[in-house]
Design a protein around this motif. Structure first.
Motif, PDB file in Angstrom:
ATOM      1  N   GLU A   3       0.835  -1.205   0.000  1.00 18.94           N
ATOM      2  CA  GLU A   3       0.000   0.000   0.000  1.00 18.94           C
ATOM      3  C   GLU A   3       0.871   1.257   0.000  1.00 18.94           C
ATOM      4  O   GLU A   3       2.047   1.211   0.351  1.00 18.94           O
ATOM      5  CB  GLU A   3      -0.944   0.012   1.206  1.00 18.94           C
ATOM      6  CG  GLU A   3      -0.263   0.154   2.557  1.00 18.94           C
ATOM      7  CD  GLU A   3       0.113  -1.173   3.181  1.00 18.94           C
ATOM      8  OE1 GLU A   3       0.326  -1.207   4.400  1.00 18.94           O
ATOM      9  OE2 GLU A   3       0.195  -2.170   2.440  1.00 18.94           O
ATOM     10  N   ILE A   4       0.279   2.377  -0.418  1.00 25.45           N
ATOM     11  CA  ILE A   4       1.011   3.652  -0.439  1.00 25.45           C
ATOM     12  C   ILE A   4       1.281   4.090   0.987  1.00 25.45           C
ATOM     13  O   ILE A   4       0.393   4.090   1.840  1.00 25.45           O
ATOM     14  CB  ILE A   4       0.206   4.720  -1.187  1.00 25.45           C
ATOM     15  CG1 ILE A   4       0.059   4.329  -2.661  1.00 25.45           C
ATOM     16  CG2 ILE A   4       0.875   6.098  -1.076  1.00 25.45           C
ATOM     17  CD1 ILE A   4      -0.821   5.265  -3.458  1.00 25.45           C
ATOM     18  N   PHE A   5       2.525   4.468   1.240  1.00 22.42           N
ATOM     19  CA  PHE A   5       2.894   4.890   2.595  1.00 22.42           C
ATOM     20  C   PHE A   5       2.179   6.197   2.930  1.00 22.42           C
ATOM     21  O   PHE A   5       2.089   7.105   2.095  1.00 22.42           O
ATOM     22  CB  PHE A   5       4.404   5.107   2.683  1.00 22.42           C
ATOM     23  CG  PHE A   5       4.928   5.151   4.087  1.00 22.42           C
ATOM     24  CD1 PHE A   5       5.236   4.002   4.788  1.00 22.42           C
ATOM     25  CD2 PHE A   5       5.077   6.376   4.740  1.00 22.42           C
ATOM     26  CE1 PHE A   5       5.704   4.046   6.081  1.00 22.42           C
ATOM     27  CE2 PHE A   5       5.535   6.445   6.033  1.00 22.42           C
ATOM     28  CZ  PHE A   5       5.843   5.266   6.714  1.00 22.42           C
ATOM     29  N   PRO A   6       1.643   6.342   4.161  1.00 22.57           N
ATOM     30  CA  PRO A   6       0.941   7.578   4.550  1.00 22.57           C
ATOM     31  C   PRO A   6       1.831   8.806   4.355  1.00 22.57           C
ATOM     32  O   PRO A   6       2.989   8.823   4.771  1.00 22.57           O
ATOM     33  CB  PRO A   6       0.624   7.351   6.026  1.00 22.57           C
ATOM     34  CG  PRO A   6       0.578   5.866   6.177  1.00 22.57           C
ATOM     35  CD  PRO A   6       1.632   5.336   5.238  1.00 22.57           C
ATOM     36  N   THR A   7       1.276   9.826   3.731  1.00 18.57           N
ATOM     37  CA  THR A   7       2.030  11.028   3.375  1.00 18.57           C
ATOM     38  C   THR A   7       1.262  12.260   3.814  1.00 18.57           C
ATOM     39  O   THR A   7       0.045  12.337   3.627  1.00 18.57           O
ATOM     40  CB  THR A   7       2.255  11.096   1.847  1.00 18.57           C
ATOM     41  OG1 THR A   7       2.857   9.891   1.403  1.00 18.57           O
ATOM     42  CG2 THR A   7       3.134  12.277   1.466  1.00 18.57           C
ATOM     43  N   TYR A   8       1.987  13.250   4.388  1.00 20.12           N
ATOM     44  CA  TYR A   8       1.336  14.507   4.746  1.00 20.12           C
ATOM     45  C   TYR A   8       1.289  15.444   3.553  1.00 20.12           C
ATOM     46  O   TYR A   8       0.247  15.978   3.188  1.00 20.12           O
ATOM     47  CB  TYR A   8       2.073  15.186   5.905  1.00 20.12           C
ATOM     48  CG  TYR A   8       1.553  16.579   6.196  1.00 20.12           C
ATOM     49  CD1 TYR A   8       0.324  16.764   6.820  1.00 20.12           C
ATOM     50  CD2 TYR A   8       2.270  17.714   5.804  1.00 20.12           C
ATOM     51  CE1 TYR A   8      -0.182  18.029   7.060  1.00 20.12           C
ATOM     52  CE2 TYR A   8       1.777  18.991   6.041  1.00 20.12           C
ATOM     53  CZ  TYR A   8       0.552  19.146   6.675  1.00 20.12           C
ATOM     54  OH  TYR A   8       0.061  20.401   6.903  1.00 20.12           O
ATOM     55  N   LYS A   9       2.433  15.651   2.896  1.00 22.53           N
ATOM     56  CA  LYS A   9       2.493  16.601   1.781  1.00 22.53           C
ATOM     57  C   LYS A   9       3.618  16.201   0.835  1.00 22.53           C
ATOM     58  O   LYS A   9       4.797  16.260   1.185  1.00 22.53           O
ATOM     59  CB  LYS A   9       2.711  18.028   2.298  1.00 22.53           C
ATOM     60  CG  LYS A   9       2.656  19.094   1.200  1.00 22.53           C
ATOM     61  CD  LYS A   9       2.460  20.483   1.781  1.00 22.53           C
ATOM     62  CE  LYS A   9       3.670  20.983   2.496  1.00 22.53           C
ATOM     63  NZ  LYS A   9       4.756  21.357   1.570  1.00 22.53           N
ATOM     64  N   SER A  10       3.245  15.792  -0.353  1.00 23.83           N
ATOM     65  CA  SER A  10       4.237  15.396  -1.351  1.00 23.83           C
ATOM     66  C   SER A  10       4.942  16.619  -1.926  1.00 23.83           C
ATOM     67  O   SER A  10       4.382  17.725  -1.961  1.00 23.83           O
ATOM     68  CB  SER A  10       3.553  14.636  -2.490  1.00 23.83           C
ATOM     69  OG  SER A  10       2.799  13.554  -2.019  1.00 23.83           O
ATOM     70  N   THR A  11       6.151  16.415  -2.381  1.00 26.45           N
ATOM     71  CA  THR A  11       6.861  17.439  -3.147  1.00 26.45           C
ATOM     72  C   THR A  11       6.966  16.945  -4.579  1.00 26.45           C
ATOM     73  O   THR A  11       7.523  15.875  -4.840  1.00 26.45           O
ATOM     74  CB  THR A  11       8.267  17.694  -2.585  1.00 26.45           C
ATOM     75  OG1 THR A  11       8.155  18.141  -1.227  1.00 26.45           O
ATOM     76  CG2 THR A  11       9.002  18.760  -3.402  1.00 26.45           C
ATOM     77  N   PHE A  12       6.420  17.703  -5.500  1.00 29.52           N
ATOM     78  CA  PHE A  12       6.346  17.279  -6.891  1.00 29.52           C
ATOM     79  C   PHE A  12       7.567  17.767  -7.672  1.00 29.52           C
ATOM     80  O   PHE A  12       8.107  18.842  -7.401  1.00 29.52           O
ATOM     81  CB  PHE A  12       5.062  17.800  -7.536  1.00 29.52           C
ATOM     82  CG  PHE A  12       3.828  17.429  -6.770  1.00 29.52           C
ATOM     83  CD1 PHE A  12       3.445  16.109  -6.651  1.00 29.52           C
ATOM     84  CD2 PHE A  12       3.059  18.397  -6.140  1.00 29.52           C
ATOM     85  CE1 PHE A  12       2.315  15.756  -5.936  1.00 29.52           C
ATOM     86  CE2 PHE A  12       1.930  18.058  -5.426  1.00 29.52           C
ATOM     87  CZ  PHE A  12       1.555  16.729  -5.319  1.00 29.52           C
ATOM     88  N   THR A  13       7.989  16.998  -8.639  1.00 26.79           N
ATOM     89  CA  THR A  13       9.141  17.394  -9.448  1.00 26.79           C
ATOM     90  C   THR A  13       8.748  18.520 -10.396  1.00 26.79           C
ATOM     91  O   THR A  13       7.596  18.628 -10.827  1.00 26.79           O
ATOM     92  CB  THR A  13       9.673  16.216 -10.263  1.00 26.79           C
ATOM     93  OG1 THR A  13       8.692  15.824 -11.237  1.00 26.79           O
ATOM     94  CG2 THR A  13      10.000  15.020  -9.367  1.00 26.79           C
ATOM     95  N   ASN A  14       9.730  19.332 -10.737  1.00 28.97           N
ATOM     96  CA  ASN A  14       9.478  20.420 -11.684  1.00 28.97           C
ATOM     97  C   ASN A  14       9.013  19.870 -13.030  1.00 28.97           C
ATOM     98  O   ASN A  14       8.090  20.413 -13.656  1.00 28.97           O
ATOM     99  CB  ASN A  14      10.746  21.253 -11.868  1.00 28.97           C
ATOM    100  CG  ASN A  14      11.209  21.889 -10.572  1.00 28.97           C
ATOM    101  OD1 ASN A  14      10.410  22.176  -9.688  1.00 28.97           O
ATOM    102  ND2 ASN A  14      12.514  22.111 -10.442  1.00 28.97           N
ATOM    103  N   GLU A  15       9.653  18.787 -13.479  1.00 29.35           N
ATOM    104  CA  GLU A  15       9.274  18.204 -14.763  1.00 29.35           C
ATOM    105  C   GLU A  15       7.867  17.630 -14.717  1.00 29.35           C
ATOM    106  O   GLU A  15       7.118  17.702 -15.700  1.00 29.35           O
ATOM    107  CB  GLU A  15      10.296  17.121 -15.170  1.00 29.35           C
ATOM    108  CG  GLU A  15      11.637  17.684 -15.622  1.00 29.35           C
ATOM    109  CD  GLU A  15      11.487  18.674 -16.764  1.00 29.35           C
ATOM    110  OE1 GLU A  15      10.746  18.370 -17.727  1.00 29.35           O
ATOM    111  OE2 GLU A  15      12.099  19.755 -16.701  1.00 29.35           O
TER     112      GLU A  15
END
Length: 335
Positions: A3-15
């Motif tokens: 399962e997807i690990f619990p995340t508070y806030k992802s950081t998205f790549t510029n690309e």
């Protein structure tokens, strides 16, 4: 684990932002994109053929889609009424709000034009006066709008919830927390007392009118951005944010006190040239400065998952409580 690990806030790549988000706008595919400012929301700077835009990615569950829709409706209304604001940009499907299906849940995305002018390093009298005019224009113009779906900047929002958020961080400083709690009660009573003498103007508020949220051009014209904290509240609270921020906190030397008074006087002159302001509202603004500071404590500790707790330490609370005590003493807030 699958399962997807619990995340508070992802950081998205510029690309990734360019491929999946910016491609939906009328921008050059070769535009530049870079994370500009992480925080409760993440802001990416977008450079496209000499133009600058800012992409805001709202944190999951920070604002509802209806909250954001109201924010954009307000901004566009002010723009149509000739108030300089950083306006949102529609995508190719004629939409303002996009969605990212992040690991932590849906995050909403809005692209804004850059505000006109440049950031202000230090306030002066002229800028403060111009800022007062713009704030009054926003208050006066927004009074003509239909009611928007948005939260209230009431005492629950400004005092009760922040104190609940702060309490776990002051478990080892019970006396200090009890002081803040008692002070909040006294501040609430003071505002009620002022309101019993004279009605305080209530309506749409920007909610964060410190000078970091404005640009100024070479002619002194002010452009406002970041309406993320807007809601319905006392206008005395809204103008108090300027007073709170015009001189850095905990500077109590006479030269700083004199400067604050000078800038505040200029701001009030500008405001009053557009919209009337009673003596009771000015008095209430001094009270709301302390309320603002307590509200900010709540924002800071609540955002630890976004920016970490390394700076939320005893010195941080020492400085915050010192400011509260000194302001109340210096300006006789509770007399």
């Amino acid at each position: 684990m699958k399962e997807i690990f619990p995340t508070y806030k992802s950081t998205f790549t510029n690309e990734g932002i360019k491929k999946h988000i910016l491609s939906q706008f009328n921008l050059n595919p070769a535009c530049e994109c870079m994370l500009f400012k992480p925080g409760l929301n993440d802001t990416y700077e977008v450079l496209d053929e000499g133009n600058t835009y800012y992409l805001r990615i709202y944190t999951n569950q920070w604002r509802t889609k209806n909250d954001i829709t109201s924010e954009l409706e307000l901004i566009n209304y002010l723009h149509k009424n000739n108030i300089e604001v950083a306006i949102p940009i529609r995508n190719k499907q004629d939409e303002y709000i996009l969605e990212i299906n992040a690991p932590e849940g849906i995050r909403y995305v809005v692209l804004f034009e850059s505000a006109k002018g440049k950031s202000i390093k230090e306030l002066d009298v002229s800028t403060s006066r111009n800022y007062g005019r713009v704030v009054a224009s926003i208050h006066k113009t927004s009074d003509k709008m239909k009611k928007l779906e948005r939260f209230e900047l009431n005492m629950e929002h400004l005092l009760d919830i922040p104190l609940e958020q702060v309490q776990p961080f002051l478990k080892h400083r019970e006396a200090d927390f009890n002081y803040l709690k008692a002070t909040a009660t006294a501040l609430r009573a003071k505002i009620s007392d002022i309101q019993s003498q004279s009605a305080l103007d209530y309506g749409i508020c920007h909610g964060d009118f410190h000078y970091g949220n404005i640009f100024s051009d070479e002619h002194g014209k002010i452009s406002v951005f970041d309406f993320d904290c807007f809601g319905y509240g006392w206008r005395a609270y809204d103008i108090s944010v300027f007073l709170w921020s015009c001189v850095p906190n905990n500077n109590w030397e006479q030269e700083h006190l004199d400067k604050r008074l000078l800038l505040w006087k200029a701001f009030l002159e500008g405001y009053s040239s557009v919209k009337s302001l009673s003596e009771d509202e000015i008095k209430a603004a001094n009270v709301f400065v302390v309320i603002r500071h307590i509200w900010l404590l709540g924002v800071h500790v609540d955002g630890i998952s976004a920016w970490g707790k390394s700076w939320i330490h005893d010195q941080y609370f020492d400085e915050a409580i010192t400011f509260v005590k000194k302001w109340i003493e210096m300006y006789k807030v509770l007399d």
